[in-house]
Design a protein around this motif. Structure first.
Motif, PDB file in Angstrom:
ATOM      1  N   GLY A 199       0.821  -1.212   0.000  1.00  0.00           N
ATOM      2  CA  GLY A 199       0.000   0.000   0.000  1.00  0.00           C
ATOM      3  C   GLY A 199       0.850   1.253   0.000  1.00  0.00           C
ATOM      4  O   GLY A 199       0.529   2.244  -0.671  1.00  0.00           O
ATOM      5  N   SER A 200       1.949   1.223   0.727  1.00  0.00           N
ATOM      6  CA  SER A 200       2.826   2.389   0.835  1.00  0.00           C
ATOM      7  C   SER A 200       3.507   2.723  -0.481  1.00  0.00           C
ATOM      8  O   SER A 200       3.915   3.869  -0.702  1.00  0.00           O
ATOM      9  CB  SER A 200       3.880   2.149   1.911  1.00  0.00           C
ATOM     10  OG  SER A 200       3.280   1.822   3.145  1.00  0.00           O
ATOM     11  N   LEU A 201       3.647   1.744  -1.368  1.00  0.00           N
ATOM     12  CA  LEU A 201       4.261   1.981  -2.677  1.00  0.00           C
ATOM     13  C   LEU A 201       3.581   3.120  -3.429  1.00  0.00           C
ATOM     14  O   LEU A 201       4.217   3.862  -4.172  1.00  0.00           O
ATOM     15  CB  LEU A 201       4.168   0.706  -3.526  1.00  0.00           C
ATOM     16  CG  LEU A 201       5.370  -0.206  -3.629  1.00  0.00           C
ATOM     17  CD1 LEU A 201       5.028  -1.418  -4.475  1.00  0.00           C
ATOM     18  CD2 LEU A 201       6.567   0.528  -4.217  1.00  0.00           C
ATOM     19  N   LEU A 202       2.269   3.253  -3.238  1.00  0.00           N
ATOM     20  CA  LEU A 202       1.520   4.285  -3.959  1.00  0.00           C
ATOM     21  C   LEU A 202       2.066   5.673  -3.676  1.00  0.00           C
ATOM     22  O   LEU A 202       2.018   6.560  -4.526  1.00  0.00           O
ATOM     23  CB  LEU A 202       0.034   4.219  -3.581  1.00  0.00           C
ATOM     24  CG  LEU A 202      -0.906   5.158  -4.337  1.00  0.00           C
ATOM     25  CD1 LEU A 202      -0.875   4.875  -5.839  1.00  0.00           C
ATOM     26  CD2 LEU A 202      -2.317   5.036  -3.800  1.00  0.00           C
ATOM     27  N   GLY A 203       2.618   5.873  -2.487  1.00  0.00           N
ATOM     28  CA  GLY A 203       3.140   7.184  -2.116  1.00  0.00           C
ATOM     29  C   GLY A 203       4.490   7.517  -2.716  1.00  0.00           C
ATOM     30  O   GLY A 203       4.913   8.677  -2.657  1.00  0.00           O
ATOM     31  N   VAL A 204       5.199   6.513  -3.285  1.00  0.00           N
ATOM     32  CA  VAL A 204       6.551   6.772  -3.806  1.00  0.00           C
ATOM     33  C   VAL A 204       6.708   6.430  -5.288  1.00  0.00           C
ATOM     34  O   VAL A 204       7.779   6.600  -5.849  1.00  0.00           O
ATOM     35  CB  VAL A 204       7.613   6.004  -2.985  1.00  0.00           C
ATOM     36  CG1 VAL A 204       7.665   6.506  -1.553  1.00  0.00           C
ATOM     37  CG2 VAL A 204       7.369   4.500  -3.016  1.00  0.00           C
ATOM     38  N   MET A 205       5.631   5.957  -5.930  1.00  0.00           N
ATOM     39  CA  MET A 205       5.727   5.662  -7.357  1.00  0.00           C
ATOM     40  C   MET A 205       5.489   6.899  -8.211  1.00  0.00           C
ATOM     41  O   MET A 205       6.002   7.000  -9.320  1.00  0.00           O
ATOM     42  CB  MET A 205       4.736   4.555  -7.743  1.00  0.00           C
ATOM     43  CG  MET A 205       5.136   3.193  -7.214  1.00  0.00           C
ATOM     44  SD  MET A 205       4.169   1.842  -7.941  1.00  0.00           S
ATOM     45  CE  MET A 205       2.546   2.225  -7.324  1.00  0.00           C
ATOM     46  N   THR A 206       4.693   7.840  -7.706  1.00  0.00           N
ATOM     47  CA  THR A 206       4.386   9.050  -8.463  1.00  0.00           C
ATOM     48  C   THR A 206       3.892  10.130  -7.500  1.00  0.00           C
ATOM     49  O   THR A 206       3.337   9.824  -6.447  1.00  0.00           O
ATOM     50  CB  THR A 206       3.308   8.777  -9.527  1.00  0.00           C
ATOM     51  OG1 THR A 206       3.008   9.984 -10.229  1.00  0.00           O
ATOM     52  CG2 THR A 206       2.033   8.236  -8.908  1.00  0.00           C
ATOM     53  N   ASP A 207       4.119  11.402  -7.898  1.00  0.00           N
ATOM     54  CA  ASP A 207       3.547  12.493  -7.105  1.00  0.00           C
ATOM     55  C   ASP A 207       2.391  13.157  -7.848  1.00  0.00           C
ATOM     56  O   ASP A 207       1.881  14.185  -7.422  1.00  0.00           O
ATOM     57  CB  ASP A 207       4.618  13.537  -6.737  1.00  0.00           C
ATOM     58  CG  ASP A 207       5.279  14.146  -7.967  1.00  0.00           C
ATOM     59  OD1 ASP A 207       4.926  13.741  -9.094  1.00  0.00           O
ATOM     60  OD2 ASP A 207       6.162  15.012  -7.798  1.00  0.00           O
ATOM     61  N   ASP A 208       1.970  12.547  -8.961  1.00  0.00           N
ATOM     62  CA  ASP A 208       0.862  13.079  -9.753  1.00  0.00           C
ATOM     63  C   ASP A 208      -0.459  12.504  -9.237  1.00  0.00           C
ATOM     64  O   ASP A 208      -0.638  11.289  -9.199  1.00  0.00           O
ATOM     65  CB  ASP A 208       1.066  12.712 -11.226  1.00  0.00           C
ATOM     66  CG  ASP A 208      -0.028  13.281 -12.107  1.00  0.00           C
ATOM     67  OD1 ASP A 208      -1.074  12.617 -12.246  1.00  0.00           O
ATOM     68  OD2 ASP A 208       0.160  14.397 -12.635  1.00  0.00           O
ATOM     69  N   ASP A 209      -1.387  13.390  -8.837  1.00  0.00           N
ATOM     70  CA  ASP A 209      -2.634  12.943  -8.222  1.00  0.00           C
ATOM     71  C   ASP A 209      -3.472  12.104  -9.179  1.00  0.00           C
ATOM     72  O   ASP A 209      -4.124  11.144  -8.786  1.00  0.00           O
ATOM     73  CB  ASP A 209      -3.441  14.150  -7.729  1.00  0.00           C
ATOM     74  CG  ASP A 209      -4.439  13.772  -6.650  1.00  0.00           C
ATOM     75  OD1 ASP A 209      -4.054  13.088  -5.689  1.00  0.00           O
ATOM     76  OD2 ASP A 209      -5.618  14.146  -6.788  1.00  0.00           O
ATOM     77  N   ASN A 210      -3.447  12.462 -10.455  1.00  0.00           N
ATOM     78  CA  ASN A 210      -4.186  11.702 -11.461  1.00  0.00           C
ATOM     79  C   ASN A 210      -3.665  10.277 -11.564  1.00  0.00           C
ATOM     80  O   ASN A 210      -4.432   9.318 -11.649  1.00  0.00           O
ATOM     81  CB  ASN A 210      -4.036  12.382 -12.830  1.00  0.00           C
ATOM     82  CG  ASN A 210      -5.361  12.895 -13.334  1.00  0.00           C
ATOM     83  OD1 ASN A 210      -6.391  12.701 -12.710  1.00  0.00           O
ATOM     84  ND2 ASN A 210      -5.310  13.562 -14.470  1.00  0.00           N
ATOM     85  N   GLU A 211      -2.331  10.153 -11.574  1.00  0.00           N
ATOM     86  CA  GLU A 211      -1.738   8.820 -11.672  1.00  0.00           C
ATOM     87  C   GLU A 211      -1.980   8.006 -10.409  1.00  0.00           C
ATOM     88  O   GLU A 211      -2.132   6.786 -10.471  1.00  0.00           O
ATOM     89  CB  GLU A 211      -0.245   8.927 -11.982  1.00  0.00           C
ATOM     90  CG  GLU A 211       0.022   9.311 -13.444  1.00  0.00           C
ATOM     91  CD  GLU A 211       1.489   9.249 -13.809  1.00  0.00           C
ATOM     92  OE1 GLU A 211       2.332   9.375 -12.893  1.00  0.00           O
ATOM     93  OE2 GLU A 211       1.794   9.081 -15.003  1.00  0.00           O
ATOM     94  N   LYS A 212      -2.013   8.662  -9.255  1.00  0.00           N
ATOM     95  CA  LYS A 212      -2.348   7.947  -8.020  1.00  0.00           C
ATOM     96  C   LYS A 212      -3.754   7.342  -8.117  1.00  0.00           C
ATOM     97  O   LYS A 212      -3.979   6.199  -7.715  1.00  0.00           O
ATOM     98  CB  LYS A 212      -2.270   8.891  -6.822  1.00  0.00           C
ATOM     99  CG  LYS A 212      -0.850   9.223  -6.378  1.00  0.00           C
ATOM    100  CD  LYS A 212      -0.874  10.182  -5.202  1.00  0.00           C
ATOM    101  CE  LYS A 212       0.534  10.596  -4.805  1.00  0.00           C
ATOM    102  NZ  LYS A 212       0.538  11.589  -3.714  1.00  0.00           N
ATOM    103  N   ASN A 213      -4.700   8.138  -8.654  1.00  0.00           N
ATOM    104  CA  ASN A 213      -6.055   7.625  -8.828  1.00  0.00           C
ATOM    105  C   ASN A 213      -6.075   6.442  -9.796  1.00  0.00           C
ATOM    106  O   ASN A 213      -6.804   5.467  -9.594  1.00  0.00           O
ATOM    107  CB  ASN A 213      -6.989   8.729  -9.343  1.00  0.00           C
ATOM    108  CG  ASN A 213      -7.320   9.745  -8.271  1.00  0.00           C
ATOM    109  OD1 ASN A 213      -7.141   9.487  -7.075  1.00  0.00           O
ATOM    110  ND2 ASN A 213      -7.805  10.903  -8.671  1.00  0.00           N
ATOM    111  N   GLN A 214      -5.262   6.535 -10.865  1.00  0.00           N
ATOM    112  CA  GLN A 214      -5.205   5.441 -11.836  1.00  0.00           C
ATOM    113  C   GLN A 214      -4.596   4.188 -11.212  1.00  0.00           C
ATOM    114  O   GLN A 214      -5.089   3.066 -11.425  1.00  0.00           O
ATOM    115  CB  GLN A 214      -4.392   5.871 -13.052  1.00  0.00           C
ATOM    116  CG  GLN A 214      -5.085   6.906 -13.919  1.00  0.00           C
ATOM    117  CD  GLN A 214      -4.209   7.378 -15.060  1.00  0.00           C
ATOM    118  OE1 GLN A 214      -3.404   6.612 -15.598  1.00  0.00           O
ATOM    119  NE2 GLN A 214      -4.357   8.639 -15.432  1.00  0.00           N
ATOM    120  N   PHE A 215      -3.510   4.356 -10.441  1.00  0.00           N
ATOM    121  CA  PHE A 215      -2.915   3.211  -9.756  1.00  0.00           C
ATOM    122  C   PHE A 215      -3.937   2.569  -8.802  1.00  0.00           C
ATOM    123  O   PHE A 215      -4.047   1.343  -8.725  1.00  0.00           O
ATOM    124  CB  PHE A 215      -1.679   3.629  -8.962  1.00  0.00           C
ATOM    125  CG  PHE A 215      -0.385   3.535  -9.723  1.00  0.00           C
ATOM    126  CD1 PHE A 215       0.064   2.312 -10.188  1.00  0.00           C
ATOM    127  CD2 PHE A 215       0.387   4.658  -9.973  1.00  0.00           C
ATOM    128  CE1 PHE A 215       1.254   2.197 -10.889  1.00  0.00           C
ATOM    129  CE2 PHE A 215       1.577   4.569 -10.673  1.00  0.00           C
ATOM    130  CZ  PHE A 215       2.019   3.339 -11.140  1.00  0.00           C
TER     131      PHE A 215
END
Length: 462
Positions: A143-159
């Motif tokens: 779950g924590s990976l989501l915080g370090v794979m990208t800082d783009d909010d759109n991409e976080k939603n896609q992930f």
């Protein structure tokens, strides 16, 4: 946000995240959420009481003890993961090195040893607690990976959307195939569960390993290298974290009641499997219709959120859908002739679940960013660990309450001459049936109403 780019793209690669990596990330929750957690949620209450041979009281106590265990291990794992440094990054090594033990322990948990009542109890308690520890060691860093794979909010939603689609797609395959695989394996129920435990444990290990190898950590958290209790204290001053953790617990209570009681609903209320035009509809297939719906609407969730205007509003509307159709299920007659009406209501309820599920993890990333701005150091792993803790707490407490409430409603066990226990058919009275039906409908409806209130109070408006 106090992050710096640690693994920049190669020249000409661009900063966008590729499809392969999103699929790799989805495989992590396909393994954890779609295989191990799905089977633990829906099959374990029935497995422990009707196959393994634990009493209702033992099953309830086991899940309660495991939750107290998780209250300690989940945040410690989050804090430990935040301080990990290796050639694979901060969070990925936990997936890579934890994959095989994760699958192996799951397989052993579905094995029924030829022990007496005390030996069985020791086996179940030991393996269940070990499984919770392994799930924590893999899923908190995941779950924590989501915080370090990208800082783009759109991409976080896609992930997050890919994560939920992966979990629900694999959940669909797991639950739909389960009764057919049982028939294929043959033999006793204990033999079937042991073989399927080994099979699904292998799949879970492969998916977890693939996730660790296919993802990248592009951002380096501003870590506090020395262990300190300050990040734990900071959590309780973080208002968004408090509300989101309560929301996470409630969403898992909502699902937990439904999944934990589905087996009993078919076993007692519908008098066994329902066959329609050659299709075997048992409790796993029944919930599969919901998994498919969640998979579809999990993919729609980012667009729905944009249309509604914020994650908070999207979550509220999704919870309203869950509330309305959960109440509707209560009024369906307790008769196999109405199986397609029941399926329809499960599908409609799952529209809401599918819409809010990706939002929860994306909102945890928002809370982690908020905490970094407030405190100056990253506590991403610690914050995401609360999401995993909420998942296990909500699901297992609801499973424990199901066993406890069925016992209070009158369900009891009998012991044979060999000391093996099983459910007494004579104890399954009208009050037990009414309790089962309510646990699948009215109890979740009350939880959905609480989710609506908590999301209304949640302070981050993104």
């Amino acid at each position: 946000m106090n992050y710096k780019e640690t693994n920049p793209p190669s020249p000409g690669e661009g900063k966008g995240v590729g499809l392969k990596e999103k699929i790799g990330y989805a495989l992590g929750d396909a393994a954890a959420g779609g295989i191990t957690w799905k089977i633990m949620s829906i099959a374990f209450p029935l497995f422990f009481t009707n196959v393994f041979g634990l009493t209702f009281a033992d099953a309830a106590t086991l899940m309660l003890i495991a939750r107290m265990f998780d209250v300690v291990t989940d945040p410690l794992m989050g804090s430990l993961a935040d301080r990990t440094q290796s050639r694979f990054g901060t969070y990925r090594p936990w997936l890579i090195y934890g994959a095989i033990p994760f699958g192996l322990v799951f397989a052993l948990l579905l094995y029924t040893p030829d022990f007496g009542p005390v030996g069985k109890r020791v086996w179940a308690y030991s393996l269940y607690l070990l499984m919770m520890a392994m799930y924590t060691a893999v899923n908190v860093p995941y779950g924590s990976l989501l915080g370090v794979m990208t800082d783009d909010d759109n991409e976080k939603n896609q992930f997050s959307a890919f994560r939920m689609v992966g979990a629900y797609a694999m959940g669909f395959v797991t639950l739909l195939s389960f009764p057919y695989l049982q028939r294929l394996v043959g033999g006793t129920a204990q033999h079937q569960y042991a073989v399927l435990g080994a099979f699904f444990g292998l799949l879970a290990a492969a998916g977890t390993l693939a996730c660790g190898l296919l993802t990248r950590e592009r951002l380096k958290p501003a870590r506090a290298e020395k262990f300190s209790l300050k990040p734990f204290a900071d959590l309780f001053r973080n208002k968004p974290w408090i509300y989101l953790t309560l929301i996470g617990i409630c969403t898992n209570f909502f699902n937990g009641f439904r999944y934990a009681v589905a087996g009993y609903l078919f076993e007692y209320c519908l008098k066994g499997d329902v066959t329609v035009s050659g299709l075997i509809i048992n409790y796993t297939v029944f919930m599969t219709f919901g998994e498919l719906t969640c998979m579809v609407f999990g993919g729609v969730s980012p667009k729905f959120t944009q249309w509604v205007g914020s994650k908070r509003k999207a979550f509220q509307w999704a919870a309203v859908i869950c509330l309305v159709f959960s109440v509707g299920f209560f009024f369906v007659p307790m008769d196999p002739a109405y199986i397609w009406v029941m399926v329809l209501l499960v599908v409609l309820t799952s529209v809401g679940i599918g819409l809010y599920s990706p939002l929860l993890w994306s909102m945890y990333a928002d809370v982690a960013d908020y905490a970094t701005r407030q405190n100056g150091t990253s506590s991403t792993g610690l914050i995401f660990s609360s999401g995993t803790m909420a998942q296990k707490f909500g699901t297992a407490i609801s499973g424990s309450l199901v066993a406890l409430l069925l016992g209070l409603a009158g369900a009891s066990m009998v012991t044979d001459a060999m000391g093996n226990t099983s459910v007494d058919p004579a104890s399954i009275t009208g009050s037990v049936l009414a309790m089962v039906w309510s646990l699948f409908s009215l109890f979740p409806a009350v939880i959905a109403a609480l989710i609506i209130l908590l999301t209304w109070l949640y302070p981050i408006k993104k």
